[in-house]
Design a protein around this motif. Structure first.
Motif, PDB file in Angstrom:
ATOM      1  N   ILE A  70     -47.950  -4.769  50.879  1.00 50.89           N
ATOM      2  CA  ILE A  70     -46.586  -5.169  51.240  1.00 50.89           C
ATOM      3  C   ILE A  70     -45.826  -5.625  49.994  1.00 50.89           C
ATOM      4  CG2 ILE A  70     -45.276  -6.967  52.456  1.00 50.89           C
ATOM      5  CD1 ILE A  70     -47.394  -6.740  54.706  1.00 50.89           C
ATOM      6  N   ASP A  71     -46.487  -6.466  49.192  1.00 55.14           N
ATOM      7  CA  ASP A  71     -45.851  -6.955  47.967  1.00 55.14           C
ATOM      8  C   ASP A  71     -45.502  -5.818  47.020  1.00 55.14           C
ATOM      9  OD1 ASP A  71     -45.205  -9.563  47.843  1.00 55.14           O
ATOM     10  OD2 ASP A  71     -46.951 -10.210  46.720  1.00 55.14           O
ATOM     11  N   SER A  72     -46.396  -4.866  46.916  1.00 58.32           N
ATOM     12  CA  SER A  72     -46.178  -3.755  45.977  1.00 58.32           C
ATOM     13  C   SER A  72     -44.929  -2.981  46.363  1.00 58.32           C
ATOM     14  CB  SER A  72     -47.388  -2.816  45.965  1.00 58.32           C
ATOM     15  OG  SER A  72     -48.487  -3.471  45.406  1.00 58.32           O
ATOM     16  N   GLU A  73     -44.752  -2.746  47.656  1.00 63.46           N
ATOM     17  CA  GLU A  73     -43.568  -1.990  48.074  1.00 63.46           C
ATOM     18  C   GLU A  73     -42.279  -2.768  47.817  1.00 63.46           C
ATOM     19  OE1 GLU A  73     -43.533  -0.010  51.848  1.00 63.46           O
ATOM     20  OE2 GLU A  73     -41.364  -0.156  52.002  1.00 63.46           O
ATOM     21  N   VAL A  74     -42.248  -4.020  48.263  1.00 64.91           N
ATOM     22  CA  VAL A  74     -40.989  -4.770  48.166  1.00 64.91           C
ATOM     23  C   VAL A  74     -40.659  -5.081  46.713  1.00 64.91           C
ATOM     24  CG1 VAL A  74     -39.711  -6.784  48.952  1.00 64.91           C
ATOM     25  CG2 VAL A  74     -41.405  -5.760  50.437  1.00 64.91           C
ATOM     26  N   THR A  75     -41.651  -5.527  45.960  1.00 58.31           N
ATOM     27  CA  THR A  75     -41.361  -5.958  44.598  1.00 58.31           C
ATOM     28  C   THR A  75     -41.039  -4.793  43.672  1.00 58.31           C
ATOM     29  OG1 THR A  75     -42.014  -7.682  43.044  1.00 58.31           O
ATOM     30  CG2 THR A  75     -43.597  -5.942  43.430  1.00 58.31           C
ATOM     31  N   SER A  76     -41.417  -3.588  44.061  1.00 53.78           N
ATOM     32  CA  SER A  76     -41.050  -2.440  43.226  1.00 53.78           C
ATOM     33  C   SER A  76     -39.554  -2.148  43.321  1.00 53.78           C
ATOM     34  CB  SER A  76     -41.860  -1.201  43.624  1.00 53.78           C
ATOM     35  OG  SER A  76     -41.445  -0.735  44.895  1.00 53.78           O
ATOM     36  N   THR A  77     -38.872  -2.831  44.245  1.00 52.74           N
ATOM     37  CA  THR A  77     -37.418  -2.681  44.350  1.00 52.74           C
ATOM     38  C   THR A  77     -36.679  -3.961  43.940  1.00 52.74           C
ATOM     39  OG1 THR A  77     -37.321  -3.467  46.629  1.00 52.74           O
ATOM     40  CG2 THR A  77     -37.719  -1.134  46.308  1.00 52.74           C
ATOM     41  N   VAL A  78     -37.366  -5.112  43.986  1.00 53.92           N
ATOM     42  CA  VAL A  78     -36.743  -6.382  43.608  1.00 53.92           C
ATOM     43  C   VAL A  78     -37.378  -6.830  42.297  1.00 53.92           C
ATOM     44  CG1 VAL A  78     -36.124  -8.720  44.369  1.00 53.92           C
ATOM     45  CG2 VAL A  78     -36.592  -6.963  46.045  1.00 53.92           C
ATOM     46  N   ALA A  79     -36.976  -6.169  41.216  1.00 52.50           N
ATOM     47  CA  ALA A  79     -37.620  -6.437  39.927  1.00 52.50           C
ATOM     48  C   ALA A  79     -36.996  -7.661  39.271  1.00 52.50           C
ATOM     49  CB  ALA A  79     -37.500  -5.217  39.027  1.00 52.50           C
ATOM     50  N   ALA A  80     -37.203  -8.821  39.882  1.00 49.32           N
ATOM     51  CA  ALA A  80     -36.624 -10.053  39.351  1.00 49.32           C
ATOM     52  C   ALA A  80     -37.688 -11.133  39.283  1.00 49.32           C
ATOM     53  CB  ALA A  80     -35.481 -10.526  40.244  1.00 49.32           C
ATOM     54  N   ALA A  81     -37.563 -12.010  38.267  1.00 48.92           N
ATOM     55  CA  ALA A  81     -38.476 -13.149  38.178  1.00 48.92           C
ATOM     56  C   ALA A  81     -38.346 -13.972  39.456  1.00 48.92           C
ATOM     57  CB  ALA A  81     -38.125 -14.002  36.968  1.00 48.92           C
ATOM     58  N   GLY A  82     -39.436 -14.588  39.831  1.00 47.20           N
ATOM     59  CA  GLY A  82     -39.403 -15.350  41.087  1.00 47.20           C
ATOM     60  C   GLY A  82     -40.153 -14.618  42.186  1.00 47.20           C
ATOM     61  N   GLY A  83     -40.372 -13.318  42.021  1.00 50.13           N
ATOM     62  CA  GLY A  83     -41.191 -12.565  42.965  1.00 50.13           C
ATOM     63  C   GLY A  83     -40.745 -12.701  44.399  1.00 50.13           C
ATOM     64  N   GLN A  84     -41.595 -13.293  45.212  1.00 47.33           N
ATOM     65  CA  GLN A  84     -41.319 -13.409  46.644  1.00 47.33           C
ATOM     66  C   GLN A  84     -40.071 -14.255  46.912  1.00 47.33           C
ATOM     67  OE1 GLN A  84     -44.267 -13.976  45.257  1.00 47.33           O
ATOM     68  NE2 GLN A  84     -45.675 -12.502  46.143  1.00 47.33           N
ATOM     69  N   TYR A  85     -39.761 -15.184  45.992  1.00 50.09           N
ATOM     70  CA  TYR A  85     -38.526 -15.974  46.146  1.00 50.09           C
ATOM     71  C   TYR A  85     -37.313 -15.038  46.095  1.00 50.09           C
ATOM     72  CZ  TYR A  85     -34.396 -18.202  44.236  1.00 50.09           C
ATOM     73  OH  TYR A  85     -33.093 -18.556  44.001  1.00 50.09           O
ATOM     74  N   ALA A  86     -37.298 -14.152  45.106  1.00 49.97           N
ATOM     75  CA  ALA A  86     -36.172 -13.206  44.985  1.00 49.97           C
ATOM     76  C   ALA A  86     -36.134 -12.257  46.182  1.00 49.97           C
ATOM     77  CB  ALA A  86     -36.291 -12.423  43.686  1.00 49.97           C
ATOM     78  N   GLN A  87     -37.322 -11.857  46.666  1.00 51.94           N
ATOM     79  CA  GLN A  87     -37.381 -10.992  47.858  1.00 51.94           C
ATOM     80  C   GLN A  87     -36.747 -11.696  49.053  1.00 51.94           C
ATOM     81  OE1 GLN A  87     -41.448  -9.887  48.645  1.00 51.94           O
ATOM     82  NE2 GLN A  87     -41.854  -9.331  46.519  1.00 51.94           N
ATOM     83  N   ALA A  88     -37.136 -12.954  49.256  1.00 49.48           N
ATOM     84  CA  ALA A  88     -36.624 -13.711  50.406  1.00 49.48           C
ATOM     85  C   ALA A  88     -35.116 -13.888  50.313  1.00 49.48           C
ATOM     86  CB  ALA A  88     -37.306 -15.082  50.468  1.00 49.48           C
ATOM     87  N   LYS A  89     -34.621 -14.122  49.125  1.00 49.96           N
ATOM     88  CA  LYS A  89     -33.188 -14.345  48.926  1.00 49.96           C
ATOM     89  C   LYS A  89     -32.388 -13.110  49.322  1.00 49.96           C
ATOM     90  CE  LYS A  89     -31.590 -14.161  44.815  1.00 49.96           C
ATOM     91  NZ  LYS A  89     -31.501 -14.419  43.380  1.00 49.96           N
ATOM     92  N   HIS A  90     -32.875 -11.945  48.920  1.00 51.00           N
ATOM     93  CA  HIS A  90     -32.143 -10.712  49.191  1.00 51.00           C
ATOM     94  C   HIS A  90     -32.340 -10.213  50.613  1.00 51.00           C
ATOM     95  CE1 HIS A  90     -30.585  -9.795  45.172  1.00 51.00           C
ATOM     96  NE2 HIS A  90     -31.686 -10.350  44.721  1.00 51.00           N
TER      97      HIS A  90
END
Lengths: 465, 55
Positions: A70-90
């Motif tokens: 799951i992380d690999s899919e989402v983070t490959s589009t949200v390439a920002a420091a903060g990881g899951q934090y940046a994912q949650a924000k968007h």
């Protein structure tokens, strides 16, 4: 003050350096986690016996495989420091992002403190073996935190290259122990008779309780996402490094269970402080003992090092978006690291490392991590709904959606029950802490957030908006 | 004084050294560079230039 204009007259901007490759991502993820193979996982054996240790190993492995996919899919589009934090924000919203950011900082800072405590304990053990009693562990705990913070301060490339080397050595030490035992180096033969004679000493409740400590085998692999803004090719390197990392850990975890369970009686293994090192001692081979001691030290250092890297990135990202004071969102103009966040988190880690018991610190870390995994489940569902596969280019698409999400949610719920059995008070106290922090953020802090500035990813408009 | 006692003192000294190195550098940077520059980082900037999300 230095000139802050570029040649074209535009204001200059400081960014984190994009210098990392897939190997560094692997080193970050596996480096944080591998210490769980060297210590901690074996309490699962104490909770439910030898079979429980293996079930916990594979069930937790399934949970973390879902996390990694799951992380690999989402983070490959949200390439920002903060990881899951940046994912949650968007994907979810500011309040969820604030909570996820706190989960991350707490999980990694507590794990860093736990690693520093362990370094002190290991050196005390060695000093005791050499006849020195009453070693003061504090200077070594402080030195561990200070040295690694300084390394992180000086630059991410050197930090994670260091992690790559010591993590690889620690992993090879497990392989060496496994092969040595297989080829008869051990003076004590492998004995799995407890599998048939005493398979479930505490019944199914023991199996369930063991899952709490089964998480130690893999806790922290999701930390690879924190390097998203510093990796050269996020869409390729992040999924590659993360998936290679979870495969490495599945192999290392299974080998660890096999060797330790075969060499050490389960009653003792369930209470051992350093099971792999103890297994090497049982073999009677001095070379293996030295190698596994080095592996234990290196895995602990690598974990603390990766935790400083990840906690500081999460804290930095929250500061940059003004979820915390903007002061924390500064980048060092020479080293290009979030230097203020790195320094700010040092005393916090030291307070816990010097003043809190190890099991409480680790439990706080595990629970924060578990809350983060629970968030991933509905984050993934919302991500696929708002941005279906044909709307955003993904570096990796995980298979069989939503099956991994459902499996992850079920396993998280089971893990909560397992944790509640042993640490119910801590679970309630920690959830209360996050509720109070959320109220503070909603009523006091969010007014300072610049609503538009926090969403800078060039994504298309989500479906239905 | 045995080796471990010496190591304890050495660990304290090195810890102080690393702390001093970080703090002195932070003070130097904060007094040399404008705070707007230091906090000018934005997420996704390189992403926007290098790999737009289009199919």
């Amino acid at each position: 003050m230095v000139d802050t204009k570029t040649a074209s007259g535009q204001p200059e901007r400081l960014q984190l350096l994009r210098v990392l490759g897939p190997a560094h991502i692997w080193a970050l993820g596996v480096g944080i986690v591998l210490v769980g193979e060297y210590m901690g996982w074996n309490f699962a054996v104490g909770k439910g016996g030898m079979i429980a240790g293996l079930i916990a190993c594979w069930v937790a492995g399934l949970l973390y495989t879902c996390v990694a996919m799951i992380d690999s899919e989402v983070t490959s589009t949200v390439a920002a420091a903060g990881g899951q934090y940046a994912q949650a924000k968007h994907i979810v919203g500011p309040l969820m992002a604030f909570n996820v950011g706190l989960f991350l900082v707490m999980a990694y800072t507590m794990l860093e403190a736990a690693n520093a405590i362990t370094i002190g304990f290991l050196l005390d053990t060695v000093a005791g073996m050499q006849g020195h009693t009453g070693l003061h562990q504090q200077p070594f705990i402080v030195l561990c935190v200070m040295f690694l913070a300084w390394l992180n301060y000086r630059g991410v490339l050197a930090t994670l290259t260091f992690n790559l080397v010591i993590t690889a050595i620690a992993f090879m030490a497990i392989i060496a122990l496994f092969l040595s035992v297989q080829f008869g180096v051990s003076s004590v033969p492998l004995d799995f008779s407890a599998v048939t004679t005493d398979p479930m000493p505490y019944g199914w409740i023991g199996i369930l309780a063991s899952l709490h400590f089964g998480l130690w085998y893999y806790l922290g692999i999701e930390g690879t996402c924190q390097a998203a803004e510093e990796v050269r090719s996020p869409a390729r390197s992040l999924p590659y490094g993360t998936m290679a990392g979870i495969m490495t850990l599945l192999i290392a975890a299974t080998m660890t269970w096999y060797v330790c369970s075969g060499l050490i009686p389960w009653e003792y293994l369930g209470q051992a402080g350093t099971p792999l090192f103890d297994a090497a001692r049982v073999t009677g081979n001095r070379g293996l003992m030295v190698l596994l001691f080095i592996g234990t030290m290196f895995s602990t250092l690598a974990s603390a090092n990766g935790c400083i890297n990840d906690a500081s990135r999460a804290w930095f990202s929250m500061g940059r978006d003004r979820y915390l004071p903007i002061w924390f969102g500064a980048v060092h103009p020479v080293y290009r690291t979030p230097y203020r966040s790195i320094i700010f988190l040092v005393p916090i880690a030291l307070i816990f490392a010097l003043g809190a018991p190890l099991d409480q610190v680790v439990t706080f870390s595990i629970l924060s991590g578990l809350l983060g995994y629970t968030f991933m489940t509905f984050n993934m569902v919302m991500f696929r709904r708002k941005w279906p596969l044909d709307t955003i280019k993904r570096g990796y698409v995980h298979p069989m959606h939503p099956l991994p999400t459902i499996v992850l949610l079920i396993l998280c719920a089971t893990a909560y029950v397992a944790v509640f059995l042993g640490y119910g008070t801590q679970l309630i106290a920690m959830v209360s802490f996050y509720i109070i922090a959320s109220l503070w953020f909603h009523f006091r802090r969010y007014r300072y957030v610049r609503r538009g500035d926090q969403f800078t990813m060039p994504w298309p408009r989500p479906e239905g908006y | 004084m045995d080796m471990w006692t010496v190591l304890e003192y050495a660990a304290w000294a090195l810890s102080a050294l690393f702390a001093l190195l970080m703090l002195s550098d932070m003070v130097r940077i904060d007094t040399t560079y404008d705070n707007d520059l230091l906090t000018s980082s934005r997420e996704g900037e390189i992403e926007a230039a290098a790999e737009r999300h289009t199919l």
